[in-house]
Enzyme design. Structure first.
Site, PDB file in Angstrom:
ATOM      1  N   HIS A 139       7.450  16.605  -3.578  1.00  0.00           N
ATOM      2  CA  HIS A 139       7.318  15.591  -2.534  1.00  0.00           C
ATOM      3  C   HIS A 139       6.085  14.747  -2.835  1.00  0.00           C
ATOM      4  O   HIS A 139       5.327  15.026  -3.770  1.00  0.00           O
ATOM      5  CB  HIS A 139       7.228  16.231  -1.151  1.00  0.00           C
ATOM      6  CG  HIS A 139       8.552  16.663  -0.605  1.00  0.00           C
ATOM      7  ND1 HIS A 139       9.546  15.770  -0.264  1.00  0.00           N
ATOM      8  CD2 HIS A 139       9.066  17.903  -0.357  1.00  0.00           C
ATOM      9  CE1 HIS A 139      10.603  16.424   0.178  1.00  0.00           C
ATOM     10  NE2 HIS A 139      10.341  17.725   0.127  1.00  0.00           N
ATOM     11  N   ASP A 169       5.538   7.792  -1.843  1.00  0.00           N
ATOM     12  CA  ASP A 169       6.912   7.402  -1.529  1.00  0.00           C
ATOM     13  C   ASP A 169       7.101   5.891  -1.480  1.00  0.00           C
ATOM     14  O   ASP A 169       8.040   5.357  -2.072  1.00  0.00           O
ATOM     15  CB  ASP A 169       7.325   7.988  -0.177  1.00  0.00           C
ATOM     16  CG  ASP A 169       7.774   9.434  -0.281  1.00  0.00           C
ATOM     17  OD1 ASP A 169       7.903   9.939  -1.410  1.00  0.00           O
ATOM     18  OD2 ASP A 169       7.986  10.078   0.770  1.00  0.00           O
TER      19      ASP A 169
END
Length: 348
Positions: A139, A169
């Site tokens: 992540h 992200d």
């Protein structure tokens, strides 16, 4: 194949009007990137799971705007054929699978570009399509950790601080994906040929670290948190706590901004040590902290509002949504960006 429209609808206007994008539903950077493309005017068709499951639906509601939706089972041959027919008439396909998954499903770049040679096939991963970690889950926090970015963020003497998922992200991932798609489309305009875009968060974040790497090479950055110019170490580029527990962000880097900061705080420049010497930063920080602690956040915000001190209140999400500047521009929360207007003919 029934296509539904998401809440918010499809705009159909903007610089990318007429462009069709197929989005294979994912989380994080893929929906954000496709939201940006939709905001720019592209027609985005999201291919979702046929069983109706939508990961993190509440989290992604804002990212879902401006889409058409179709539900397909990519493990079913007939539905895969439907997807490929959709790809035949599209300009861009965006997927966020782990490396090799799209190929196993029969929808990899070789298949899609074989059918539609002008297609831009955009792939979004954390680690990239190859390398020792390519098939390892991760992540945002993991990608930041391995680029060196996470190590640099945090207070002196404390652990690294996670900068939400904005840096990995969305910054290093989604926006580099969008840049790659737009560059490939520009290239296609002259060659007629599409191409594969391999966007990886570790690559994007690494590119964003360029200035820090340059400062480090020049001896202007130490591998310690909270002791450098732009990581909160400088007393004129950090946050302070006010009497009411609120906080202020101070960004008085340039000399004239620093002078305005001292003026607003009622401090005599002649009585203070040289700010360019980091050895003096602890003293200056204490001086500034003591002054800011005498009044509430909004008092200081009003005092500095019309100055060049680069001092702003640290707002909560609700406060930001009602700030006059955002209201005047209609820019918060999460409004489309950037904005465009056509230049008037003959304007010089």
């Amino acid at each position: 194949m029934a296509i539904a429209t998401t809440e918010g609808g499809f705009r159909g206007t903007g610089p990318l009007s007429g462009l069709r994008v197929v989005e294979l539903a994912a989380i994080g950077p893929v929906p954000f990137a496709c939201m940006v493309l939709a905001d720019l005017g592209a027609e985005v068709i999201r291919v979702e799971r046929a069983d109706g499951r939508r990961a993190f639906e509440q989290w992604h509601r804002e990212l879902d705007r401006g889409r058409h939706r179709v539900a397909l089972d990519l493990k079913d041959a007939d539905d895969v054929a439907e997807l490929l027919r959709l790809v035949d008439g599209s300009d861009v396909l965006v997927e966020g699978f782990r490396p090799g998954v799209a190929e196993r499903l029969g929808i990899g770049p070789d298949v899609c570009l074989g059918r539609n040679p002008a297609l831009v096939y955009a792939r979004m991963t954390g680690w990239g399509q190859d390398g020792p970690l390519a098939h390892t889950p991760g992540h945002d926090i993991n990608y930041l950790a391995l680029t060196g970015a996470l190590h640099a963020i945090g207070e002196a003497g404390g652990p690294p601080v996670v900068p939400l998922n904005l840096l990995g992200d969305f910054g290093g991932g989604a926006m580099f994906l969008v840049a790659g798609v737009l560059a490939a489309l520009y290239g296609r305009a002259s060659t007629g040929a599409g191409q594969v875009v391999d966007a990886a968060i570790v690559d994007g974040v690494g590119a964003m670290l360029g200035m820090l790497v340059g400062m480090r090479s020049a001896g202007q950055w130490r591998d310690e948190r909270g002791v450098n110019l732009l990581d909160g170490g400088a007393p004129f580029y950090t946050c302070y706590t006010c009497a009411d527990g609120g906080h202020l962000a101070v960004g008085a880097l340039e000399e004239r901004f620093y002078a305005a900061l001292l003026h607003g705080l009622g401090l005599d420049p002649a009585a203070l040590p040289d700010r360019d010497d980091p050895a003096n930063w602890p003293f200056l920080r204490r001086e500034f902290a003591n002054r800011f602690a005498t009044r509430g956040r909004d008092h200081w915000a009003r005092l500095f509002e019309a100055t060049e001190a680069c001092v702003t209140p640290v707002l909560t999400a609700d406060e930001a949504a009602s700030h006059p500047h955002h209201l005047a521009r209609g820019s918060h929360p999460a409004a489309a960006a950037p904005r465009f207007r056509r230049a008037r003919a003959g304007l010089h």
